[in-house]
Design a protein around this motif. Structure first.
Motif, mmCIF file in Angstrom:
data_model
loop_
_atom_site.group_PDB
_atom_site.id
_atom_site.type_symbol
_atom_site.label_atom_id
_atom_site.label_comp_id
_atom_site.label_asym_id
_atom_site.label_seq_id
_atom_site.Cartn_x
_atom_site.Cartn_y
_atom_site.Cartn_z
ATOM 1 N N ARG A 30 1.016 -1.172 0.032
ATOM 2 C CA ARG A 30 -0.167 -0.191 0.190
ATOM 3 C C ARG A 30 0.830 1.240 -0.105
ATOM 4 O O ARG A 30 1.590 1.372 0.832
ATOM 5 C CB ARG A 30 -0.811 0.044 1.145
ATOM 6 C CG ARG A 30 -1.949 1.082 1.155
ATOM 7 C CD ARG A 30 -2.714 0.944 2.682
ATOM 8 N NE ARG A 30 -3.840 1.595 2.531
ATOM 9 C CZ ARG A 30 -4.142 2.771 3.508
ATOM 10 N NH1 ARG A 30 -3.268 2.687 4.519
ATOM 11 N NH2 ARG A 30 -5.012 3.398 3.435
ATOM 12 N N ARG B 186 -11.425 5.880 -12.097
ATOM 13 C CA ARG B 186 -12.098 5.529 -10.797
ATOM 14 C C ARG B 186 -12.365 6.498 -9.986
ATOM 15 O O ARG B 186 -13.117 6.573 -8.968
ATOM 16 C CB ARG B 186 -11.737 4.189 -10.135
ATOM 17 C CG ARG B 186 -11.498 2.940 -10.983
ATOM 18 C CD ARG B 186 -10.834 1.783 -10.315
ATOM 19 N NE ARG B 186 -10.527 0.764 -11.390
ATOM 20 C CZ ARG B 186 -9.629 -0.271 -11.221
ATOM 21 N NH1 ARG B 186 -8.985 -0.447 -9.870
ATOM 22 N NH2 ARG B 186 -9.540 -1.064 -12.252
ATOM 23 N N VAL B 187 -11.318 7.389 -9.910
ATOM 24 C CA VAL B 187 -11.384 8.380 -8.726
ATOM 25 C C VAL B 187 -11.255 9.977 -9.459
ATOM 26 O O VAL B 187 -11.384 11.102 -8.530
ATOM 27 C CB VAL B 187 -10.101 8.428 -7.959
ATOM 28 C CG1 VAL B 187 -10.161 7.142 -7.288
ATOM 29 C CG2 VAL B 187 -8.971 8.509 -8.609
ATOM 30 N N PHE C 93 -4.553 9.446 -1.824
ATOM 31 C CA PHE C 93 -5.052 8.136 -2.230
ATOM 32 C C PHE C 93 -4.048 7.021 -1.841
ATOM 33 O O PHE C 93 -2.892 7.096 -1.800
ATOM 34 C CB PHE C 93 -5.157 8.233 -3.905
ATOM 35 C CG PHE C 93 -6.126 9.219 -4.402
ATOM 36 C CD1 PHE C 93 -7.412 8.604 -4.795
ATOM 37 C CD2 PHE C 93 -5.912 10.341 -4.838
ATOM 38 C CE1 PHE C 93 -8.357 9.899 -4.907
ATOM 39 C CE2 PHE C 93 -6.789 11.337 -4.999
ATOM 40 C CZ PHE C 93 -7.823 11.049 -5.485
ATOM 41 N N ILE D 277 -3.041 3.400 -3.127
ATOM 42 C CA ILE D 277 -2.533 2.673 -4.401
ATOM 43 C C ILE D 277 -2.080 1.376 -3.743
ATOM 44 O O ILE D 277 -1.298 1.242 -2.953
ATOM 45 C CB ILE D 277 -1.672 3.077 -5.233
ATOM 46 C CG1 ILE D 277 -2.008 4.628 -5.620
ATOM 47 C CG2 ILE D 277 -1.533 2.305 -6.566
ATOM 48 C CD1 ILE D 277 -1.123 5.302 -6.582
ATOM 49 N N ALA E 49 -5.698 -1.901 -6.868
ATOM 50 C CA ALA E 49 -6.744 -1.095 -6.493
ATOM 51 C C ALA E 49 -6.359 0.394 -6.112
ATOM 52 O O ALA E 49 -5.100 0.441 -5.706
ATOM 53 C CB ALA E 49 -7.573 -1.456 -5.116
ATOM 54 N N ILE E 50 -7.363 1.396 -6.087
ATOM 55 C CA ILE E 50 -7.043 2.905 -5.869
ATOM 56 C C ILE E 50 -8.236 3.388 -4.962
ATOM 57 O O ILE E 50 -9.244 3.017 -5.217
ATOM 58 C CB ILE E 50 -6.667 3.711 -6.776
ATOM 59 C CG1 ILE E 50 -6.085 5.053 -6.366
ATOM 60 C CG2 ILE E 50 -7.598 3.939 -8.074
ATOM 61 C CD1 ILE E 50 -5.564 5.980 -7.395
ATOM 62 N N GLU E 51 -7.968 3.926 -3.631
ATOM 63 C CA GLU E 51 -8.976 4.515 -3.167
ATOM 64 C C GLU E 51 -8.483 5.672 -2.259
ATOM 65 O O GLU E 51 -7.303 5.990 -2.024
ATOM 66 C CB GLU E 51 -9.273 3.440 -1.727
ATOM 67 C CG GLU E 51 -8.326 2.741 -1.051
ATOM 68 C CD GLU E 51 -8.318 1.759 -0.234
ATOM 69 O OE1 GLU E 51 -7.716 1.813 0.995
ATOM 70 O OE2 GLU E 51 -9.159 0.828 -0.597
ATOM 71 N N ARG E 52 -9.353 6.615 -2.263
ATOM 72 C CA ARG E 52 -9.391 7.619 -1.708
ATOM 73 C C ARG E 52 -9.396 7.626 0.033
ATOM 74 O O ARG E 52 -9.890 6.930 0.512
ATOM 75 C CB ARG E 52 -10.549 8.896 -2.140
ATOM 76 C CG ARG E 52 -10.174 10.133 -1.401
ATOM 77 C CD ARG E 52 -11.655 11.217 -1.678
ATOM 78 N NE ARG E 52 -11.625 11.560 -2.984
ATOM 79 C CZ ARG E 52 -11.223 12.025 -3.703
ATOM 80 N NH1 ARG E 52 -10.093 13.001 -3.164
ATOM 81 N NH2 ARG E 52 -11.225 12.475 -5.058
ATOM 82 N N VAL E 53 -8.233 8.148 0.571
ATOM 83 C CA VAL E 53 -7.959 7.922 1.913
ATOM 84 C C VAL E 53 -7.998 9.221 2.647
ATOM 85 O O VAL E 53 -7.804 9.573 3.843
ATOM 86 C CB VAL E 53 -6.659 7.407 2.423
ATOM 87 C CG1 VAL E 53 -6.844 6.104 2.051
ATOM 88 C CG2 VAL E 53 -5.390 7.939 1.702
#
Length: 74
Positions: free
Chosen positions: A4, A46-47, A57, A59, A69-73
């Motif tokens: 991550r 996706r973002v 983010f 990654i 995956a990628i996600e906003r944090v």
């Protein structure tokens, strides 16, 4: 085990359009711990918002270094 990496991104909508149109294929960013990270621009789909891609983010990469995956944090 997943790796991550946290990055702060500030990509305007105009700049993102270059990625979307295929003028640029990869994004180069620096993680919050100073590592250079290169990843496919397509993962940002996706973002992205109408303002571009802005924020912090996570990654996620697999053991082979492939994007997962990628996600906003933040």
């Amino acid at each position: 085990m997943m790796q991550r990496i946290i990055v702060d991104l500030n990509i305007s909508s105009d700049e993102y359009l270059r990625y979307y149109q295929g003028d640029a294929r990869t994004v180069l960013a620096y993680s919050t711990d100073g590592r250079k990270v290169r990843f496919p621009a397509g993962v940002l789909q996706r973002v992205v918002t109408r303002d571009g891609v802005r924020g912090r983010f996570a990654i996620l990469f697999n053991q082979q270094g492939k994007f997962e995956a990628i996600e906003r944090v933040g």
